[in-house]
Design a protein around this motif. Structure first.
Motif, PDB file in Angstrom:
ATOM      1  N   LYS A  46      39.790 -31.695   4.445  1.00 47.55           N
ATOM      2  CA  LYS A  46      38.764 -30.931   5.143  1.00 47.55           C
ATOM      3  C   LYS A  46      38.761 -29.503   5.142  1.00 47.55           C
ATOM      4  N   SER A  98      43.092 -33.160   9.705  1.00 46.78           N
ATOM      5  CA  SER A  98      43.270 -33.674   8.313  1.00 46.78           C
ATOM      6  C   SER A  98      43.411 -32.572   7.146  1.00 46.78           C
ATOM      7  N   THR A 135      42.334 -40.466   9.121  1.00 41.23           N
ATOM      8  CA  THR A 135      42.116 -41.968   9.379  1.00 41.23           C
ATOM      9  C   THR A 135      43.423 -42.532  10.382  1.00 41.23           C
ATOM     10  N   GLN A 165      36.646 -32.075  11.904  1.00 41.95           N
ATOM     11  CA  GLN A 165      35.606 -31.218  11.194  1.00 41.95           C
ATOM     12  C   GLN A 165      35.574 -29.935  11.661  1.00 41.95           C
ATOM     13  N   ASP A 173      39.086 -36.223  17.951  1.00 37.51           N
ATOM     14  CA  ASP A 173      39.153 -36.071  16.572  1.00 37.51           C
ATOM     15  C   ASP A 173      38.518 -34.834  16.033  1.00 37.51           C
TER      16      ASP A 173
HETATM   17  C1  LIG Z   1      37.076 -37.245   7.172  1.00 38.30           C
HETATM   18  C2  LIG Z   1      36.956 -37.632   8.590  1.00 38.30           C
HETATM   19  C3  LIG Z   1      38.273 -38.277   8.854  1.00 38.30           C
HETATM   20  C4  LIG Z   1      39.075 -38.983   8.219  1.00 38.30           C
HETATM   21  O1  LIG Z   1      40.058 -38.236   7.598  1.00 38.30           O
HETATM   22  P1  LIG Z   1      40.630 -38.678   6.342  1.00 38.30           P
HETATM   23  O2  LIG Z   1      41.953 -37.552   6.012  1.00 38.30           O
HETATM   24  O3  LIG Z   1      39.995 -38.553   5.062  1.00 38.30           O
HETATM   25  O4  LIG Z   1      41.388 -39.956   6.487  1.00 38.30           O
HETATM   26  C5  LIG Z   1      38.278 -38.635  10.362  1.00 38.30           C
HETATM   27  N1  LIG Z   1      37.398 -37.952  11.186  1.00 38.30           N
HETATM   28  C6  LIG Z   1      36.753 -37.199  10.842  1.00 38.30           C
HETATM   29  C7  LIG Z   1      35.503 -36.703  11.951  1.00 38.30           C
HETATM   30  C8  LIG Z   1      36.141 -36.787   9.570  1.00 38.30           C
HETATM   31  O5  LIG Z   1      35.219 -36.149   9.404  1.00 38.30           O
END
Ligand SMILES: *Cc1c(COP(=O)(O)O)cnc(C)c1O
Length: 393
Positions: free
Chosen positions: A202, A199, A72, A179, A176
């Motif tokens: 995940k 991140s 985020t 995932q 981003d």
């Molecule tokens: C989980 C997620 C985020 C946020 O990441 P955090 O580390 O939880 O803040 C942003 N983009 C996508 C596509 C996500 O799946």
């Protein structure tokens, strides 16, 4: 009771090897990495080792990695930072209708504060068209942001092709990749990106850590000011144990990805095919095959409520999701499914299963044994189903 976790797109367990390493940096090597003494130097060294593990995993240089408090914050830093740094050049921004809220809400905030925003549509599989991106570009466009893989329906976007266009036009391109990391190759050179968000939690690392890749030469403004850590891009004492854990998680993911994704793809298709054959009036959301993340299953089960399905599954120890973790709990249907053209009613009956490292065929068989029974029971109580069946016969 046996518990089956099928919500890995919301978060993953920390790998024991990662947790063990982190523990050392909580209790033994606890110095501030900015300190010049032994305690600080030990941590600084490990921090830079982590930076190199993260950089290696995405084909970047160590100097291009800025650690943040998560995906985020990295999304916010990329988008707000790029918009502010280039405000003199132009005020037009482009993104898509299916972005994570960390991206979408940041753009909406900017749109309320002097910037102009174009939100691109997607097709019924949740895919953005390269042509639409090209057509939306204006002389005053300064930033384009398109996610690599969608967190709800697993659709994988044509990032490299979009990147070719943004590079030609000299427009900053943010992706981003939260995932996709650890599931499909994420390489900043191949993808032609300027800014890329990842991140830790995940990919079997700790929560509260992420990173932004900032291509060498790209200028963005920081969001957080203070002690000048992270080359002034993100001040504040580093979350050293978290960052070190993230580095380790990247190393493990890079070793395991090929094999793991093959296994997950098999389980994914087993679950999709099983649901489609065992349950009537079901729609698969998102593409099939290699345009879909190896671990994502998303289905709309008509004439039932997603929330009721989730609760019934939970009573049997099966953890799934009705969309993204951030929007469940609210009664608004998923913005992603609506953008793909689903009606509110059908979108409400949606379930996401996101598979991970520990899942087995046995887990999938258990879901395939229990889910049809749950759907039968809920439909028997559903006035919508009774009405639909009447009309059909
Ligand atoms: C989980 C997620 C985020 C946020 O990441 P955090 O580390 O939880 O803040 C942003 N983009 C996508 C596509 C996500 O799946």
């Amino acid at each position: 009771m046996k518990y089956i976790y099928l919500d890995h797109s919301a978060t993953t367990p920390v790998d024991p090897e990662v947790a063990e390493l982190m523990m050392k940096y909580y209790v033994e090597y606890y110095g501030n990495p900015s300190s010049v003494h032994y305690f600080g130097r030990q941590v600084k060294k490990a921090l830079e080792e982590a930076r190199s593990q993260v950089a290696d995993f995405i084909g970047a240089n160590v100097s291009e990695i800025t650690f943040t408090s998560g995906g985020t914050e990295a999304d916010n830093l990329a988008i707000q930072g790029a918009a502010r740094a280039q405000a003199k050049k132009g005020k037009h921004l482009i993104t898509t209708a299916i972005e994570h809220h960390a991206v979408l809400d940041t753009f909406k905030y900017l749109a309320k504060n002097g910037y102009e925003l174009t939100v691109l549509p997607v097709d019924e599989d949740g895919l953005v068209s390269v042509e639409d991106v090209a057509k939306a570009i204006r002389p005053d466009t300064i930033l384009i942001s398109v996610m690599h893989a969608n967190n709800e329906v697993g659709s994988i976007q044509p990032i490299a092709e979009i990147g070719k266009i943004t590079r030609e036009k000299g427009i900053l391109f943010h992706v981003d990749a939260v995932q996709s990391l650890g599931k499909i190759p994420v390489n900043v050179q191949d993808l032609n990106v300027d800014l890329l968000t990842i991140s830790s939690h995940k990919i079997y690392g700790p929560k509260g850590v992420g990173a932004l890749y900032i291509r060498k030469g790209v200028k963005i403004s920081p969001l957080v000011f203070g002690g000048s850590q992270e080359r002034k891009m993100r001040s504040g004492t580093e979350n050293a144990p978290g960052i070190i854990g993230f580095g380790k998680a990247c190393e493990l993911a890079s070793q395991r990805m090929a094999e793991e994704s093959k296994k997950l793809t098999k389980l994914r298709d087993m679950l999709i095919d099983g649901i489609l054959t065992k349950i009537e009036h079901v729609k698969l959301n998102g593409p099939r095959g290699d345009k879909r993340l190896p671990n994502n299953v998303n289905v709309s089960i008509k004439y039932v409520e997603g929330e009721s399905l989730l609760l019934s599954l939970d009573m049997l120890g099966i953890a799934a999701s009705s969309g993204s973790a951030c929007t469940s709990g609210s009664l608004d249907p998923s913005h992603v499914l609506l953008a793909m053209g689903l009606s509110h009613e059908v979108a409400h009956g949606s379930l996401r299963f996101s598979l991970g490292r520990q899942n087995t065929e046995e887990d999938i068989n258990y879901v395939l044994q229990e889910l049809p029974k749950i759907v039968d029971r809920l439909r028997a109580m559903s006035p919508l189903y009774a009405k639909a069946n009447c009309q059909n016969s």
